[in-house]
Scaffold this active site. Sequence first.
Site, short mmCIF file in Angstrom:
data_model
loop_
_atom_site.label_atom_id
_atom_site.label_comp_id
_atom_site.label_asym_id
_atom_site.label_seq_id
_atom_site.Cartn_x
_atom_site.Cartn_y
_atom_site.Cartn_z
N THR A 28 -5.05 -6.69 -2.13
CA THR A 28 -5.58 -5.39 -3.08
C THR A 28 -4.54 -4.42 -3.11
OG1 THR A 28 -8.12 -6.05 -2.28
CG2 THR A 28 -7.49 -4.18 -3.43
N LYS A 140 -4.67 -12.86 4.67
CA LYS A 140 -5.82 -12.41 4.07
C LYS A 140 -6.42 -13.47 3.30
CE LYS A 140 -7.32 -7.76 2.56
NZ LYS A 140 -7.10 -6.56 1.96
N GLU A 173 -8.46 -4.32 14.97
CA GLU A 173 -8.55 -3.57 13.63
C GLU A 173 -9.60 -2.89 13.31
OE1 GLU A 173 -7.55 -6.58 10.95
OE2 GLU A 173 -9.23 -7.74 11.20
#
Length: 270
Positions: A28, A140, A173
């Site tokens: 993204t 990802k 994270e």
Amino acid sequence: MFWLNGKPAETIPLDDRGLHYGDGCFTTARCVQGKIDHLEAHLNRMQTACEQLLIGNVNWTVWRDEFLFVARSAGDGFVKAIITRGSGGRGYSIAGADQPRRIFTNGPLPPQYSQWQQNGISLAISPIRLGINTTLAGIKHLNRLEQVLIKASLEQTDAHEALVLDTKDRLVECCAANLFWRKGKQVYTPSLEYAGVNGLMRQRIMALLADSVYELAVVSEPMQTLQDADEVFVCNSLMPLLPVNEVGEYHFHSRQLANYLLPGCLSPVA
């Protein structure tokens, strides 16, 4: 709006392996005046992920052109780019699945990010732990069920984001962001060797720190290490950096490093 293999689309074949198995990857990107911030880094990320997932036959020249085309109509917004392995194979087998699909969508940036950047955010400690998997760590991929459950749990709290540990109780994270903290001139970020996503803004911040008076260490630490931190912040390509006011019972007031890094995070990179 969605584009599938370069054409506007509203449907995807029901036998697509991205739907059945999460067999693919995505990135993204933030767009500034219709241009992709850090285009080459997003391209490299997708190439690395496809290589790791054994997805071949991607025409990267076409993919890049489509990425740029979709960005032009995004203005100051975002573009999400997905590659699935496509259709084919029997069960989990990838034999015969040799025509990957390119999917793009765009839209405006989340409006809350600018306010959170000014006011700071709070992190809830997620009860969901990330599984350890050195094969998939860093990329990802489309298997985001852990993040779906983390987000569902987060939405039961008043916090803005979730701090996530792995099954060994090590900091990794956030739900949709990477994590940094500072103690004096020493800066830390969790190792992503076993779980997590190696975000592009994380990589940019690490590069900015390499040219600064601060020293960076990549570490495997429990949550308690944040107790005596001077400063905590999180980042991703769209935020791009948000200062953290509190994590559970820990409170932070300094924004020294966040203020230093923010101009470099906001400045578009070709």
